[in-house]
Design an enzyme around this catalytic site. Structure first.
Site, mmCIF file in Angstrom:
data_model
loop_
_atom_site.group_PDB
_atom_site.id
_atom_site.type_symbol
_atom_site.label_atom_id
_atom_site.label_comp_id
_atom_site.label_asym_id
_atom_site.label_seq_id
_atom_site.Cartn_x
_atom_site.Cartn_y
_atom_site.Cartn_z
ATOM 1 N N CYS A 55 -0.274 4.396 -1.143
ATOM 2 C CA CYS A 55 -0.067 3.346 -2.137
ATOM 3 C C CYS A 55 0.220 3.926 -3.520
ATOM 4 C CB CYS A 55 -1.309 2.459 -2.196
ATOM 5 S SG CYS A 55 -1.335 1.317 -3.580
ATOM 6 N N CYS A 58 -2.480 3.113 -6.052
ATOM 7 C CA CYS A 58 -3.685 3.936 -5.856
ATOM 8 C C CYS A 58 -3.454 5.331 -6.429
ATOM 9 C CB CYS A 58 -4.036 4.032 -4.377
ATOM 10 S SG CYS A 58 -4.521 2.444 -3.640
#
Length: 146
Positions: A55, A58
């Site tokens: 991600c 993230c």
């Protein structure tokens, strides 16, 4: 003398890796085997980051979670945890994680709230301290009623 100089570089590398591991120690990785027991700890708040390695949001967090863990280091009532939803899918399904990253606070095994504020250490710390105090007060009131 050459032998001594040859040992310095490997020793520095070992010390740096140990320092890095110690810095990570403030954030506890939770797995399907440990998640439920940890978040059910009595009178303990768990502020947990749910992410996946691929991600971009993230990844953009960088070391933020580790920095928060370090900032919370002396607080025995608050633990900072993380779950890799790629390898611990069952945990993420159980607590209804639908997007990454997601930050949730648990107290005495119950989900208290989801964090949706600014992503800096000061904001995260203020949030978790305030919400933990509220959750602790609520738990004390419930204990008195029993």
């Amino acid at each position: 003398m050459k032998l001594g100089a040859g040992l310095i570089a490997p020793m520095i590398i070992i010390l740096l890796s140990l320092t890095n591991e110690l810095a990570k120690a403030e954030v506890i990785t939770l797995t399907p085997e440990t998640f439920s027991d940890k978040v059910k700890e009595k009178d303990t708040a768990w502020f947990v980051k749910f992410c996946v390695p691929w991600c971009k949001h993230c990844k953009k967090l960088g070391n933020l979670w580790e920095e928060l863990g370090k900032a919370m280091e002396g607080d025995d009532e608050i633990e900072i945890g993380e779950v890799d939803c790629g390898t611990s899918r069952a945990v993420c399904t159980k607590v209804e994680i639908h997007s990454y990253p997601t930050f949730k606070l648990f107290y005495n095994g119950e989900e208290v709230t989801k964090y949706q504020g600014k992503r800096d250490v000061e904001s995260l710390k203020a949030f978790v301290v305030e919400e933990t105090e509220k959750a602790a007060e609520k738990a004390q009131l419930e204990d008195k009623e029993l």
